[in-house]
Write a protein that holds these residues in place. Structure first.
Motif, PDB file in Angstrom:
ATOM      1  N   LEU A 108       9.089 -48.866  38.008  1.00  0.00           N
ATOM      2  CA  LEU A 108      10.064 -47.825  38.306  1.00  0.00           C
ATOM      3  C   LEU A 108       9.482 -46.645  39.081  1.00  0.00           C
ATOM      4  N   GLN A 109       8.183 -46.650  39.352  1.00  0.00           N
ATOM      5  CA  GLN A 109       7.557 -45.497  40.000  1.00  0.00           C
ATOM      6  C   GLN A 109       8.152 -45.185  41.374  1.00  0.00           C
ATOM      7  N   PRO A 110       8.443 -46.168  42.253  1.00  0.00           N
ATOM      8  CA  PRO A 110       9.054 -45.810  43.550  1.00  0.00           C
ATOM      9  C   PRO A 110      10.364 -45.060  43.404  1.00  0.00           C
ATOM     10  N   LEU A 111      11.217 -45.503  42.469  1.00  0.00           N
ATOM     11  CA  LEU A 111      12.493 -44.815  42.273  1.00  0.00           C
ATOM     12  C   LEU A 111      12.271 -43.423  41.692  1.00  0.00           C
ATOM     13  N   THR A 112      11.341 -43.300  40.745  1.00  0.00           N
ATOM     14  CA  THR A 112      11.066 -41.993  40.153  1.00  0.00           C
ATOM     15  C   THR A 112      10.540 -41.018  41.203  1.00  0.00           C
ATOM     16  N   THR A 113       9.639 -41.487  42.040  1.00  0.00           N
ATOM     17  CA  THR A 113       9.093 -40.637  43.108  1.00  0.00           C
ATOM     18  C   THR A 113      10.201 -40.149  44.029  1.00  0.00           C
ATOM     19  N   ALA A 114      11.094 -41.063  44.438  1.00  0.00           N
ATOM     20  CA  ALA A 114      12.182 -40.684  45.342  1.00  0.00           C
ATOM     21  C   ALA A 114      13.116 -39.672  44.688  1.00  0.00           C
ATOM     22  N   CYS A 115      13.382 -39.833  43.380  1.00  0.00           N
ATOM     23  CA  CYS A 115      14.274 -38.892  42.695  1.00  0.00           C
ATOM     24  C   CYS A 115      13.645 -37.502  42.591  1.00  0.00           C
ATOM     25  N   VAL A 116      12.355 -37.421  42.322  1.00  0.00           N
ATOM     26  CA  VAL A 116      11.694 -36.118  42.222  1.00  0.00           C
ATOM     27  C   VAL A 116      11.687 -35.427  43.580  1.00  0.00           C
ATOM     28  N   ILE A 117      11.442 -36.182  44.639  1.00  0.00           N
ATOM     29  CA  ILE A 117      11.478 -35.588  45.983  1.00  0.00           C
ATOM     30  C   ILE A 117      12.883 -35.089  46.310  1.00  0.00           C
ATOM     31  N   PHE A 118      13.895 -35.838  45.889  1.00  0.00           N
ATOM     32  CA  PHE A 118      15.271 -35.397  46.128  1.00  0.00           C
ATOM     33  C   PHE A 118      15.536 -34.057  45.451  1.00  0.00           C
ATOM     34  N   ILE A 121       7.285 -43.414  31.033  1.00  0.00           N
ATOM     35  CA  ILE A 121       5.976 -43.197  31.634  1.00  0.00           C
ATOM     36  C   ILE A 121       4.851 -43.687  30.738  1.00  0.00           C
ATOM     37  N   SER A 122       5.096 -43.767  29.459  1.00  0.00           N
ATOM     38  CA  SER A 122       4.050 -44.236  28.541  1.00  0.00           C
ATOM     39  C   SER A 122       3.910 -45.757  28.555  1.00  0.00           C
ATOM     40  N   GLN A 123       4.913 -46.478  29.058  1.00  0.00           N
ATOM     41  CA  GLN A 123       4.848 -47.939  29.156  1.00  0.00           C
ATOM     42  C   GLN A 123       4.362 -48.300  30.560  1.00  0.00           C
ATOM     43  N   GLU A 139      19.561 -36.369  38.414  1.00  0.00           N
ATOM     44  CA  GLU A 139      18.828 -35.702  37.338  1.00  0.00           C
ATOM     45  C   GLU A 139      19.043 -36.424  36.013  1.00  0.00           C
ATOM     46  N   ARG A 140      20.240 -36.905  35.803  1.00  0.00           N
ATOM     47  CA  ARG A 140      20.515 -37.657  34.581  1.00  0.00           C
ATOM     48  C   ARG A 140      19.730 -38.970  34.561  1.00  0.00           C
ATOM     49  N   SER A 141      19.677 -39.653  35.703  1.00  0.00           N
ATOM     50  CA  SER A 141      18.902 -40.906  35.780  1.00  0.00           C
ATOM     51  C   SER A 141      17.422 -40.636  35.586  1.00  0.00           C
ATOM     52  N   LEU A 142      16.944 -39.521  36.140  1.00  0.00           N
ATOM     53  CA  LEU A 142      15.519 -39.205  36.026  1.00  0.00           C
ATOM     54  C   LEU A 142      15.143 -38.923  34.578  1.00  0.00           C
ATOM     55  N   VAL A 170      14.718 -51.957  42.554  1.00  0.00           N
ATOM     56  CA  VAL A 170      14.132 -50.617  42.535  1.00  0.00           C
ATOM     57  C   VAL A 170      13.825 -50.149  43.947  1.00  0.00           C
ATOM     58  N   GLN A 171      13.327 -51.035  44.777  1.00  0.00           N
ATOM     59  CA  GLN A 171      13.073 -50.670  46.172  1.00  0.00           C
ATOM     60  C   GLN A 171      14.382 -50.297  46.879  1.00  0.00           C
ATOM     61  N   ARG A 172      15.438 -51.043  46.585  1.00  0.00           N
ATOM     62  CA  ARG A 172      16.739 -50.729  47.193  1.00  0.00           C
ATOM     63  C   ARG A 172      17.250 -49.377  46.702  1.00  0.00           C
ATOM     64  N   ALA A 173      17.105 -49.124  45.403  1.00  0.00           N
ATOM     65  CA  ALA A 173      17.551 -47.829  44.860  1.00  0.00           C
ATOM     66  C   ALA A 173      16.732 -46.681  45.440  1.00  0.00           C
ATOM     67  N   ALA A 174      15.418 -46.884  45.627  1.00  0.00           N
ATOM     68  CA  ALA A 174      14.587 -45.841  46.227  1.00  0.00           C
ATOM     69  C   ALA A 174      15.008 -45.566  47.663  1.00  0.00           C
ATOM     70  N   ALA A 175      15.387 -46.613  48.405  1.00  0.00           N
ATOM     71  CA  ALA A 175      15.871 -46.411  49.765  1.00  0.00           C
ATOM     72  C   ALA A 175      17.181 -45.620  49.772  1.00  0.00           C
ATOM     73  N   VAL A 176      18.042 -45.873  48.793  1.00  0.00           N
ATOM     74  CA  VAL A 176      19.299 -45.130  48.698  1.00  0.00           C
ATOM     75  C   VAL A 176      19.022 -43.652  48.421  1.00  0.00           C
ATOM     76  N   VAL A 177      18.104 -43.363  47.497  1.00  0.00           N
ATOM     77  CA  VAL A 177      17.781 -41.973  47.178  1.00  0.00           C
ATOM     78  C   VAL A 177      17.133 -41.278  48.373  1.00  0.00           C
ATOM     79  N   THR A 178      16.293 -41.994  49.110  1.00  0.00           N
ATOM     80  CA  THR A 178      15.691 -41.419  50.321  1.00  0.00           C
ATOM     81  C   THR A 178      16.773 -41.081  51.344  1.00  0.00           C
ATOM     82  N   LEU A 179      17.749 -41.969  51.473  1.00  0.00           N
ATOM     83  CA  LEU A 179      18.874 -41.686  52.361  1.00  0.00           C
ATOM     84  C   LEU A 179      19.595 -40.408  51.937  1.00  0.00           C
ATOM     85  N   LEU A 180      19.883 -40.290  50.654  1.00  0.00           N
ATOM     86  CA  LEU A 180      20.586 -39.108  50.166  1.00  0.00           C
ATOM     87  C   LEU A 180      19.742 -37.846  50.342  1.00  0.00           C
TER      88      LEU A 180
END
Length: 1363
Positions: A756-766, A747-749, A737-740, A681-691
């Motif tokens: 998954l919160q780091p990846l979700t945060t990065a996707c919303v910022i994107f 979010i209820s779990q 958007e599809r992944s998000l 998840v940290q790696r995926a968040a870094a990828v989204v930040t890059l994009l």
């Protein structure tokens, strides 16, 4: 006469001359005189006393009888002569041997052989041992040992022989033979006369050395056996005389009288020593593990002090004292309790102080680190490093008093490590690197910095510069920022290294060129991987210090070594860690500036290395899975930093398939297993930040291309567009958007959501960045863009906001807030000011802003997306009105603005910056809703208070946010509903209820508030124009927040020393004008050109302060009342008659009425230091001088002069008025009815300063202070003088004489009115024209006292009158 030898004569001629000389029996021409022999105690004899030389004289050993004289006995061997080595050819060797014979036969002339004829010869008894049994000296049971100095002891014994015992004869009749010899000796002595005995005794004492005799006497008291032995040796002449007949007993008596004095003195010393040392020696002897025996060699005199180390250590026990004990540590760096009883085999005991306590103190470790033994130096540095590491973790906070790190740094620990780095021994070098890493680096800090990398603006960070640097003298305030920084740099270069390191450790290390030494260790020494990792951690921390530190750190070259076959897994993991740490170090270097990043990418070929680690899937690398994922994550983060400058975007086209494959695999993270899923998840968040950064860069490609084509930029070089276009990134939005949409239902779990919160945060910022750039593209149809935003709102965001889990996230804002919980971002227990730290050691609790349950990162990203959507599509604003209605959000905002912010430290600044982002987006959303939602008014006051508090808290780097708050929120009439809802009327009603004194006879405060509310646009423009000094930093901040990557110069934020705006920023225009006038007058210039709209500027400033004091009083509570009054005094000090202008006069009077209310007066403290003011006394003196010059007797100005003269404030202020500026008393005509401060604050308690009382009396008597000129101070002076002259308390003689003298002078006053006021003053009365009431008649006590004092005066003056 014989002639001297001549040259050419042989040895035969010399022998012939010698024979002739001997035959003639002539006397030698030279006499040889021998000096006295100290060992013999008598002078030597000359050759003249010797018998004449004989031709054939030889040294003959006479065996038949004793010689005439006893041979000379010396305790030391005779001194060798140089002539002893000269021999003649015809000399007989046998004769030469006999001449040097020292055998016993040379002493005893007759030796009788023992008769062994009757003794049986027996064979040795077989013992069964392989070798004969050895003979030990200790087996001889003898109490007296043989000494050379008692050789003739057998001649002096009387009862039984002590020297000759017969034990060495080895026969059964040994005692009989010894007794026979003893009897024979006695018979020989009895046959001698008294004179012969005395001669023998004298010869014996003469032959013994006197120092030896004294030494033997001093040794008599060592122990009982030695005492008997010494007594026997010294008293042998007495024993000998006791064996004589009675006739000869007188000789013995005479000898004993000669020796009695000496023996008595020796005996007393022996008894004293035995009594004193007996108990100590017996106790020490019992404690020894090995008991010494006197038969052992050199153990006749046991020195117990030297055997203390052999004793068992006493049990450690804690002292019952309030004084602290010295801290001791184990080899693991653990603190050893004072009463811990540890075994000695652990190697923690020593022979220094407190030997019974285990462990080593810091002082002992410092001493050990300077040892010449390599192992000791290495061990000391390792232990110190472990102690530092445990101290930073807070393990000693509750056990030790004070800070270990501060103590070590003050003792020179930093430079000890620096010097050890230069050691040639690799072990010492490695230990010093480890200790330095423990001192500087916190791995938990790095962990949380990586955790926030994908947050909103998480890539940017404050530099690790300590904020407690030495205060510099502000000699030239006009210097701009560049000149100040250059001047500061020059000062640091001229300071010694220890002085620089005292307030900034990293800067001090850089002055010692530590970066070159660390590079040498990496490239030349090539230590073990552990040391390499420590060096990279140190370099990473240094690079975080500042951009200057990044430029000084040399890039260590990578080891281009291929991994050989057969390398085990541990070495593979170490290699991976090395690559990951090196990648992170390069990423931090790149954050220092865009130029450093370009140098890394081009000169050091980082693009190819990035491609190598990004193109290959982590699972395909020959590394452990976890380490491979970490390495890939760091590679993506480095690329993201480069893309943040608009660089390395050409790799996007090359690696696009890899990026798409990663985006397609994002939904698979939902089914991953821990702990690899967290790393993934940290790696995926870094990828989204890059994009995200690539998308930002591509969003301005068209704009840069248009500028380059138009060639309009003649002032500067045109910026080339980046090698990535919008059409290349437009296809990323569907994947994310599809992944998000698949992730948000989780979010209820709770556990899954936290992962998954780091990846979700990065996707919303994107998505927020994407739609912001998408709406600005010329090729995009605006209608299609708005439809997409509506679709995103209805399909994703509104359902998300309606979920109960989101409601609970808003409720978590307050528990996790750093503003509501200031202790959550407090400094660590062992933090030192010279080392910047984020205080994350040990981790953060889950319910904190950085904790695992923190809602701040996701909610900030969500608000960022909503703000961008509502900015593009205004019609969507009303659909998000529910956001501001969440109860958790309102509770959080209400609590956050009322609580004082934590002190600004590196740790608190980093955390608070993220919290301020969330508050800003809430306020930005509120600004859009204020004009569109009719029911928004209920939140307006709360949001305005939050905006005003945020404005005074925003930190450097957020100038853009401060500007937006000033522009759209602070002065927005929509956020001040009181202006429309009866606020002015309420103010007037409040004034009527309080019945307070006012200076506004014609205009009410409500009218002034109404006028101020209408002038809010002008007030806003006034403040914005005065913040033009922030323009350079504002431009940089705008570039950062607007995502103009091609203009960003560094990812490091400005150095933090405090908030952007001071706490008293509402007074900023007035202070700015005052400083301008004061600086001009200081330089001797006359300021003729004040701003044209000076009156309007001051008026708008006063209007804004009046609005805040009336409708937002808590906003200005952080400013002391004294500071507010000091700022208002600038109205009178700026310009000559500025305060006389009608609007300025009205608003100043209105504010003065506010500050003269009882609560404000109670909080007024002029003696405490005031922010921004060096000395209130100096300011007051300036005010008095200004009043003397331009006041024209203005009552408002007079009130500002009178306010600081209250009794509870410094007496020096009153002394200044009545001593140095008495002229103002004629113009201080403030009427009693208009004076807003109760006079009780001036007359109570009674004045006790004698000098001031004399000044009061003098001004009254001389007429300088009159009721018609200055009624307020007249009442004050009369009250204090009356209280003083009628005081009958016991006091010093000086004060008593002064008050009686003052009373007599009052009685003799000519001015009857003044005399009546001073004598008949009773109480204050605000309704009276005088301001006080008078007695009709003096009370009896006062009258009696007056008669006593005045009658004495008449009596004393009577003789003088008669004469």
């Amino acid at each position: 006469m014989l002639s001297r030898p001549k040259p050419g004569e042989s040895e035969a001629d010399l022998l012939r001359f010698q024979n002739q000389f001997l035959a003639a029996r002539a006397c030698p021409a030279v006499k040889i005189v021998k000096k006295a022999d100290k060992r013999k105690g008598k002078e030597g004899s000359t050759d003249a006393e010797r018998p004449p030389l004989q031709d054939d004289s030889k040294d003959v050993v006479m065996l038949d009888g004793f010689p005439d004289t006893l041979p000379t006995l010396t305790p030391a061997p005779p001194k060798k002569s140089k002539s002893a080595s000269v021999h003649f050819e015809d000399e007989d060797p046998e004769e030469r041997l006999e001449s040097h014979d020292r055998h016993i036969t040379a002493v005893f002339s007759k030796i009788i052989e023992r008769d062994t004829s009757a003794q049986a010869v027996t064979m040795p008894v077989p013992t069964g041992d392989p070798f004969p049994r050895t003979f030990h000296r200790s087996e001889i049971k003898s109490e007296v040992r043989l000494r050379a100095d008692v050789l003739y002891g057998d001649f002096l014994t009387s009862q039984r022989p002590c020297l000759i015992t017969g034990e060495g004869l080895g026969s059964q009749k040994s005692e009989q033979e010894a007794q026979a010899i003893h009897k024979e000796n006695l018979e020989k002595l009895q046959s001698m006369s008294e004179e012969e005995i005395l001669q023998e005794q004298a010869k014996l004492l003469a032959q013994l050395d006197p120092s030896l005799v004294a030494f033997l006497k001093s040794q008599r008291g060592n122990n009982e056996g030695q005492k008997k032995e010494l007594k026997m040796e010294l008293n042998r002449p007495e024993e000998f005389l006791e064996s004589l007949p009675v006739a000869q007993h007188g000789v013995r008596s005479s000898l004993s009288m000669q020796e009695s004095d000496m023996e008595e003195h020796v005996r007393k010393e022996e008894n004293t020593k035995v009594e004193i040392m007996g108990k100590k020696q017996s106790a020490c002897y019992d404690d020894l593990p090995v008991k010494p025996r006197k038969e052992w060699i050199h153990m006749d005199n046991v020195e117990f002090e030297k055997l203390e180390w052999m004793k068992d250590l006493p049990s450690p026990r804690q002292r019952k004292t309030k004084k602290g004990m010295q801290a001791r540590f184990s080899l693991k760096g653990e603190l050893i309790p004072a009463d811990a009883d540890l075994p000695t085999h652990l190697g923690l005991h020593h022979h220094g102080e407190e030997a019974e306590r285990a462990g080593y103190s810091l002082q002992e470790l410092f001493h050990l680190s300077r040892s010449q033994v390599t192992q000791q130096r290495t061990l000391a540095l390792q232990v110190l490093g472990r102690i530092v590491q445990r101290a930073r973790a807070g393990e000693f906070a509750s056990s030790l008093k004070g800070s270990i790190l501060r103590l070590l740094l003050d003792a020179g620990f930093l430079f000890l490590l620096r010097f050890s780095l230069d050691d040639a021994v690799e072990n010492v070098m490695a230990a010093s690197v480890g200790a330095l890493r423990a001192l500087l680096v916190s791995l938990d800090d790095e962990k949380y910095l990586d955790w926030t990398f994908s947050w909103y603006q998480g890539m940017a960070a404050f530099p690790f510069v300590p904020n407690n640097e030495e205060e510099e003298e502000e000699e030239e305030e006009e210097l701009n920022g560049t000149e100040k920084s250059q001047d500061k740099k020059l000062k640091d270069e001229n300071k010694p290294d220890p002085d620089v390191a005292r307030y900034d450790v990293v800067k001090g290390l850089l002055k010692t060129r530590i970066q070159h030494r660390l590079r040498y260790i990496l490239e030349v020494v090539r230590p073990v991987p552990t040391v390499v990792l420590d060096v990279l951690h140190i370099l990473t921390h240094i690079a975080r210090h500042s951009s200057e530190a990044c430029s000084q750190v040399n890039l260590p070259l990578f080891r281009r070594e291929e991994r050989p076959d057969g390398v085990n897994g541990k070495e593979i993991r170490q290699t991976c860690l090395f690559c990951m740490s090196a990648m992170k170090f390069i990423r931090v270097l790149a954050s220092g500036g865009r130029n450093a990043t370009a140098r890394l990418l081009n000169k050091f070929e980082m693009k190819s290395r990035l491609s190598r680690f990004i193109a290959e899937d982590p699972l395909d690398l020959p590394l452990p899975k976890e380490e491979a994922v970490r390495l890939s994550t760091e590679a993506f983060r480095l690329w993201a930093v480069a893309a943040g400058y608009g660089q390395a975007c050409d790799l996007y086209s090359d690696l696009y398939p890899v990026l798409v494959r990663i985006l397609q695999s994002l939904p698979e993270l939902l089914i991953g297993e821990s702990p690899v899923v967290e790393l993934s998840v940290q790696r995926a968040a870094a990828v989204v930040t890059l994009l995200t950064h690539v998308t930002q860069t591509a969003g301005y490609t068209g704009e840069l291309q248009a500028k380059l084509s138009s060639n309009d930029s003649e002032d500067s070089e045109p910026i080339p567009p980046p090698p990535v276009a919008w059409n290349q990134v437009s296809g990323l939005q569907p994947f994310l958007e599809r992944s998000l949409k698949k992730i948000l239902p989780q979010i209820s779990q709770t556990e899954t959501w936290q992962t998954l919160q780091p990846l979700t945060t990065a996707c919303v910022i994107f998505l927020g960045v994407y739609y912001s750039a998408y709406s600005q593209q010329p090729s995009v149809n605006p209608v299609d863009c708005l439809e997409e935003l509506e679709h995103l709102t209805s399909e994703m965001l509104l359902p998300l906001l309606s979920q109960p889990a989101i409601d609970s996230m808003w409720d978590l804002l307050r528990p996790c807030s750093a503003l509501c919980n200031p202790l959550s971002c407090s400094s660590a227990p062992e933090s030192v000011g010279s080392i910047a730290s984020l205080s994350c050691t040990g981790g953060k609790p889950p319910l904190s802003l950085l904790g695992s349950k923190s809602p701040f990162p996701f909610l900030t990203a969500l608000l960022f997306l909503i703000n961008n959507l509502t900015h593009i599509h205004k019609g969507l604003t009303s659909k998000y009105s529910s956001v501001l209605g969440f109860r958790g959000l309102k509770d959080y905002l209400h609590q956050s603005w009322q609580t004082g912010p934590p002190s600004v430290t590196p740790s608190s600044a980093w955390i608070l910056r993220h919290e301020y982002h969330l508050q800003y987006f809430v306020l930005a959303l509120a600004r859009r809703m204020a004009g569109t939602c009719p029911d928004y008014t209920q939140h307006a006051s709360l949001h305005h208070c939050v905006a005003m508090a945020l404005l005074s808290r925003l930190l450097p780097g957020s100038e853009h946010l401060a500007h937006e708050v000033l522009l759209d929120l602070a002065f927005n009439p929509e956020f001040l509903p009181e202006g429309k809802a009866g606020g002015p009327e309420a103010a007037d009603f409040s004034d009527i209820l309080h019945l307070g004194t006012t200076f506004l006879p014609k205009v009410t405060r409500g009218a002034l508030l109404r006028e101020s509310y209408q002038n809010l646009p002008s007030i806003r423009s006034c403040y914005l124009s005065h913040f033009v000094l922030l323009q350079p930093t504002l431009t940089r901040s705008q570039v950062f927040y607007q995502g103009r990557n091609y203009l960003i110069q560094s990812m490091l934020l400005p150095e933090v020393k405090g908030p952007i705006l001071p706490s008293d920023w509402p007074f900023f225009p007035l202070i700015s004008l005052y400083n301008k006038v004061t600086n001009a007058e200081t330089r001797g210039a006359v300021l003729n050109s004040l701003p044209l709209d000076l009156i309007n500027t001051v008026t708008w400033n006063l209007q804004w302060v009046l609005l805040l004091e009336t409708w937002r009083p808590k906003i200005l509570q952080s400013i002391p009342t004294a500071a507010k009054l000091a700022r208002l005094m600038c109205v009178f000090l700026t310009g000559s008659d500025l305060f006389l202008e009608a609007p300025i006069h009205r608003y100043t009077a209105a504010l003065l009425s506010v500050y003269c209310q009882p609560k404000a007066l109670d909080s007024l403290n002029l003696d405490a230091p005031l922010p921004g003011l060096a000395s209130f006394h100096d300011l007051y003196i300036s005010l008095l001088e200004q009043f003397e010059g331009v006041s024209f007797g203005d009552p408002l100005f007079g009130v500002f002069v009178l306010l600081p003269l209250q009794k509870r404030f410094s007496v020096h202020l009153r002394l200044s008025v009545f001593g140095e500026h008495t002229n103002i008393l004629r113009a201080l005509g403030v009427p009693l009815q208009q004076f807003p401060v109760p006079l009780e604050r001036y007359v109570s308690p009674p004045e006790d300063n004698l000098n001031l009382l004399r000044l009061y009396f003098r001004t009254l008597v001389t007429g300088a202070l009159r009721h018609t000129w200055c009624p307020v101070l007249y009442v004050v002076a009369v009250a204090h003088v009356n209280s003083f002259i009628f005081s009958q308390e016991n006091t010093t003689q000086e004060i008593d004489a002064a008050r009686k003298s003052m009373l007599r002078k009052t009685w003799l006053l000519v001015d009857e009115n003044l005399k009546k006021h001073l004598l008949y003053y009773r109480l204050l009365n605000a309704e009276s024209p005088l301001g006080f009431d008078l007695y009709e008649q003096l009370p009896p006590v006062r009258l009696k006292y007056l008669q006593i004092v005045t009658q004495k005066e008449i009596t004393e003056n009577a003789p003088a009158l008669d004469s």
